[in-house]
Motif scaffolding. Structure first.
Motif, PDB file in Angstrom:
ATOM      1  N   LYS A  44       8.268  -2.525   5.189  1.00 36.87           N
ATOM      2  CA  LYS A  44       7.748  -1.849   4.000  1.00 36.87           C
ATOM      3  C   LYS A  44       8.219  -0.401   3.978  1.00 36.87           C
ATOM      4  CE  LYS A  44       3.491  -1.136   1.363  1.00 36.87           C
ATOM      5  NZ  LYS A  44       2.022  -1.374   1.313  1.00 36.87           N
ATOM      6  N   ARG A  45       8.182   0.246   5.147  1.00 36.91           N
ATOM      7  CA  ARG A  45       8.691   1.620   5.227  1.00 36.91           C
ATOM      8  C   ARG A  45      10.198   1.640   4.974  1.00 36.91           C
ATOM      9  NH1 ARG A  45       5.088   1.630   9.638  1.00 36.91           N
ATOM     10  NH2 ARG A  45       6.786   1.462  11.161  1.00 36.91           N
ATOM     11  N   SER A  46      10.893   0.634   5.510  1.00 33.64           N
ATOM     12  CA  SER A  46      12.347   0.556   5.307  1.00 33.64           C
ATOM     13  C   SER A  46      12.694   0.407   3.834  1.00 33.64           C
ATOM     14  CB  SER A  46      12.926  -0.625   6.095  1.00 33.64           C
ATOM     15  OG  SER A  46      12.770  -0.448   7.480  1.00 33.64           O
TER      16      SER A  46
ATOM     17  N   GLY B 256      11.036   1.493   1.306  1.00 35.10           N
ATOM     18  CA  GLY B 256      10.862   2.782   0.645  1.00 35.10           C
ATOM     19  C   GLY B 256      12.074   3.677   0.847  1.00 35.10           C
ATOM     20  N   ILE B 257      12.607   3.674   2.065  1.00 36.20           N
ATOM     21  CA  ILE B 257      13.800   4.478   2.357  1.00 36.20           C
ATOM     22  C   ILE B 257      15.004   3.933   1.602  1.00 36.20           C
ATOM     23  CG2 ILE B 257      15.412   5.161   4.182  1.00 36.20           C
ATOM     24  CD1 ILE B 257      13.014   5.173   6.097  1.00 36.20           C
ATOM     25  N   GLN B 258      15.131   2.609   1.540  1.00 33.42           N
ATOM     26  CA  GLN B 258      16.247   2.007   0.811  1.00 33.42           C
ATOM     27  C   GLN B 258      16.213   2.391  -0.667  1.00 33.42           C
ATOM     28  OE1 GLN B 258      15.521  -2.068   1.907  1.00 33.42           O
ATOM     29  NE2 GLN B 258      17.103  -2.063   3.486  1.00 33.42           N
ATOM     30  N   ARG B 259      15.013   2.460  -1.234  1.00 32.33           N
ATOM     31  CA  ARG B 259      14.902   2.881  -2.640  1.00 32.33           C
ATOM     32  C   ARG B 259      15.341   4.335  -2.805  1.00 32.33           C
ATOM     33  NH1 ARG B 259      10.289  -0.603  -2.514  1.00 32.33           N
ATOM     34  NH2 ARG B 259       8.925   1.115  -1.865  1.00 32.33           N
ATOM     35  N   GLN B 260      14.974   5.184  -1.835  1.00 31.25           N
ATOM     36  CA  GLN B 260      15.422   6.578  -1.886  1.00 31.25           C
ATOM     37  C   GLN B 260      16.942   6.667  -1.822  1.00 31.25           C
ATOM     38  OE1 GLN B 260      13.284   9.562   0.581  1.00 31.25           O
ATOM     39  NE2 GLN B 260      11.956   7.872   1.190  1.00 31.25           N
ATOM     40  N   ILE B 261      17.536   5.874  -0.924  1.00 31.04           N
ATOM     41  CA  ILE B 261      18.994   5.882  -0.776  1.00 31.04           C
ATOM     42  C   ILE B 261      19.662   5.415  -2.063  1.00 31.04           C
ATOM     43  CG2 ILE B 261      20.932   4.767   0.416  1.00 31.04           C
ATOM     44  CD1 ILE B 261      19.182   4.734   2.950  1.00 31.04           C
TER      45      ILE B 261
ATOM     46  N   LYS C  45       0.870 -11.900  14.334  1.00 26.65           N
ATOM     47  CA  LYS C  45       0.843 -10.494  14.737  1.00 26.65           C
ATOM     48  C   LYS C  45       2.243  -9.883  14.679  1.00 26.65           C
ATOM     49  CE  LYS C  45      -3.220 -10.791  17.758  1.00 26.65           C
ATOM     50  NZ  LYS C  45      -3.729 -10.646  19.152  1.00 26.65           N
ATOM     51  N   VAL C  46       3.225 -10.645  15.140  1.00 27.54           N
ATOM     52  CA  VAL C  46       4.608 -10.154  15.109  1.00 27.54           C
ATOM     53  C   VAL C  46       5.065  -9.959  13.667  1.00 27.54           C
ATOM     54  CG1 VAL C  46       7.003 -10.729  15.646  1.00 27.54           C
ATOM     55  CG2 VAL C  46       5.201 -11.191  17.322  1.00 27.54           C
ATOM     56  N   VAL C  47       4.779 -10.938  12.821  1.00 28.10           N
ATOM     57  CA  VAL C  47       5.172 -10.850  11.408  1.00 28.10           C
ATOM     58  C   VAL C  47       4.513  -9.646  10.747  1.00 28.10           C
ATOM     59  CG1 VAL C  47       4.941 -11.967   9.155  1.00 28.10           C
ATOM     60  CG2 VAL C  47       5.686 -13.302  11.142  1.00 28.10           C
ATOM     61  N   ALA C  48       3.239  -9.388  11.064  1.00 32.05           N
ATOM     62  CA  ALA C  48       2.528  -8.250  10.470  1.00 32.05           C
ATOM     63  C   ALA C  48       3.165  -6.932  10.891  1.00 32.05           C
ATOM     64  CB  ALA C  48       1.056  -8.287  10.875  1.00 32.05           C
ATOM     65  N   ALA C  49       3.521  -6.821  12.178  1.00 32.46           N
ATOM     66  CA  ALA C  49       4.132  -5.580  12.675  1.00 32.46           C
ATOM     67  C   ALA C  49       5.497  -5.350  12.036  1.00 32.46           C
ATOM     68  CB  ALA C  49       4.263  -5.640  14.194  1.00 32.46           C
ATOM     69  N   VAL C  50       6.301  -6.398  11.963  1.00 30.67           N
ATOM     70  CA  VAL C  50       7.628  -6.271  11.364  1.00 30.67           C
ATOM     71  C   VAL C  50       7.516  -5.998   9.864  1.00 30.67           C
ATOM     72  CG1 VAL C  50       9.776  -7.494  10.845  1.00 30.67           C
ATOM     73  CG2 VAL C  50       8.760  -7.674  13.122  1.00 30.67           C
ATOM     74  N   SER C  51       6.556  -6.629   9.203  1.00 30.68           N
ATOM     75  CA  SER C  51       6.372  -6.421   7.761  1.00 30.68           C
ATOM     76  C   SER C  51       6.019  -4.972   7.452  1.00 30.68           C
ATOM     77  CB  SER C  51       5.284  -7.352   7.222  1.00 30.68           C
ATOM     78  OG  SER C  51       5.674  -8.703   7.340  1.00 30.68           O
ATOM     79  N   ALA C  52       5.182  -4.365   8.298  1.00 28.95           N
ATOM     80  CA  ALA C  52       4.818  -2.958   8.093  1.00 28.95           C
ATOM     81  C   ALA C  52       6.048  -2.065   8.218  1.00 28.95           C
ATOM     82  CB  ALA C  52       3.757  -2.547   9.105  1.00 28.95           C
ATOM     83  N   SER C  53       6.892  -2.366   9.214  1.00 30.41           N
ATOM     84  CA  SER C  53       8.117  -1.592   9.392  1.00 30.41           C
ATOM     85  C   SER C  53       9.061  -1.801   8.216  1.00 30.41           C
ATOM     86  CB  SER C  53       8.802  -1.994  10.703  1.00 30.41           C
ATOM     87  OG  SER C  53      10.010  -1.293  10.878  1.00 30.41           O
TER      88      SER C  53
END
Length: 411
Positions: free
Chosen positions: A378-380, A382-387, A368-376
């Motif tokens: 994934k969003r990170s 996307g932002i890193q690619r924008q940067i 559960k912890v790994v799933a929650a961190v993985s979702a975060s």
């Protein structure tokens, strides 16, 4: 305000620009270090800038400070608006650190200051010098101690194009517009990382106890470090990992050395997707970093400074072990268990790795912890690619503006 392209002429810069050598761009100053044995020189109110404190373009403060007496006895003072840059240190092997002072500061002998003449904006000067980074790094020589040294006589001879002051400020404004957007994305990224850390910290705090990491591992494997060229492996070639391949929570495959001799290639040490890697040797701050390999690594082998931790899949998830190893409490244990007299190279043995205390968390909760961190994450990502995209565009636009190939349209 926009940017419009112009046709290049026979000169490097538009004819109305001045061609100025760095030697003539302003007043050059050398720094120094006050005697560390004189308490009256240190712990004052004036930031003392060294290579370690030059991390951002805008130079505001430093962990070390001097008194005015110290600044006047062994160091040098510059006011707001001076351009500081590194001329000696390990960082010169890979980057050229430069910044603009935001207040009065003192600086050490590893730095030079260039106080720009009237008619040259300090930020324009810093950007113009930073664009020359590849040329400047090619001038760096290695000292007998292994650090980099920049020949300032050669640096003095480099030339920049200097447009009228209003156009300089337009170019600076264009650069800073990119910086504001990148800064906003980086702050958003920081918030996501705070959330990730909070998720892990919460599990650590709520866990019923601690167990030795060894109880979660089936084995630990180490590689070997054959003689290899300091260049990454190409298509179809084998490479051996550098310690810098293991970043906090991510794998940097490009950090490897090509191995050309067939006798040194051993598929037993091949890095595979899903491997949990850990650095056995590195600096005091970086030893024991861990990451899971999430993307295919073509023909890369473990080195003798990297370990592969093989989890007992019945009780532990590799991704959760990664999170635990990167947590502040375990990182503190790693630093205390690492051996070696030099801060530049510490080691942690396999037995010490097994004895690290990690939270006793059931595998179901780990998932559960790994799933929650993985979702975060994934969003990170996307932002890193924008940067990364913004920085690429920024570099191209600013280089064109600094060369005069493009001009700022003020209409």
């Amino acid at each position: 305000m926009g940017v419009e392209a112009v046709k290049p002429g026979r000169h490097s810069w538009p004819e109305e620009w001045q061609r100025v050598s760095l030697a003539d761009a302003g007043r050059w100053m050398s720094g120094g270090t006050p005697s560390t044995s004189n308490e009256a020189y240190w712990d004052g109110e004036i930031p003392w800038i060294s290579g370690a404190s030059m991390k951002h373009l805008r130079i505001t403060d430093s962990e070390r400070r001097v008194t005015r007496l110290g600044a006047e006895n062994g160091s040098r003072l510059v006011d707001k608006g001076a351009v500081l840059f590194i001329v000696r240190g390990m960082s010169l092997k890979s980057e050229f650190r430069i910044g603009v002072t935001q207040r009065e500061v003192a600086f050490g002998q590893d730095c030079k200051a260039l106080v720009p003449d009237d008619g040259i904006d300090p930020y324009y000067l810093a950007y113009a010098m930073r664009v020359l980074t590849p040329t400047i790094l090619s001038m760096v020589e290695e000292t007998s101690h292994g650090t980099g040294r920049l020949d300032t006589n050669r640096l003095n001879a480099l030339e920049i194009g200097v447009p009228p002051l209003p156009e300089q400020r337009d170019i600076v404004a264009a650069h800073e517009a990119f910086e504001r957007r990148i800064g906003a994305l980086e702050r958003e990224l920081g918030k996501l990382r705070t959330v990730e850390n909070a998720i892990v910290a919460g599990v650590m705090a709520e866990s019923g106890g601690r167990i030795e990491l060894g109880r979660w591992l089936s084995s630990i494997e180490a590689g070997k470090s054959p003689m290899a060229e300091d260049t990454p492996a190409g298509d179809g070639e084998w490479g051996v990992l550098k310690v810098s391949a293991v970043q906090p929570g991510w794998f940097k495959a490009i950090e490897n050395k090509v191995v050309r001799e067939a006798e040194f290639i051993n598929a037993r040490y091949r890095v595979c997707v899903g491997d949990l890697l850990m650095t056995r040797a590195n600096t005091e701050e970086l030893v024991g970093l861990a990451c899971v390999v999430r993307e295919r690594a073509e023909r890369l082998m473990l080195s003798d400074k990297t370990l592969r931790l093989v989890p007992d899949t019945g009780v532990a998830e590799a991704e959760f072990i990664e999170l635990a190893l990167l947590s502040p409490s375990v990182r503190s244990q790693v630093r205390s268990r690492a051996t070696g007299t030099s801060a530049s190279m510490k080691n942690i043995g396999q037995s010490a790795v097994r004895q690290l205390m990690v939270p006793d968390v059931p595998k179901a909760i780990q998932r559960k912890v790994v799933a929650a961190v993985s979702a975060s994450r994934k969003r990170s990502q996307g932002i890193q690619r924008q940067i990364a995209k913004l920085k690429q565009v920024q570099q191209g636009v600013v280089e064109d503006l600094l060369s005069g190939r493009s001009r700022v349209n003020r209409t």
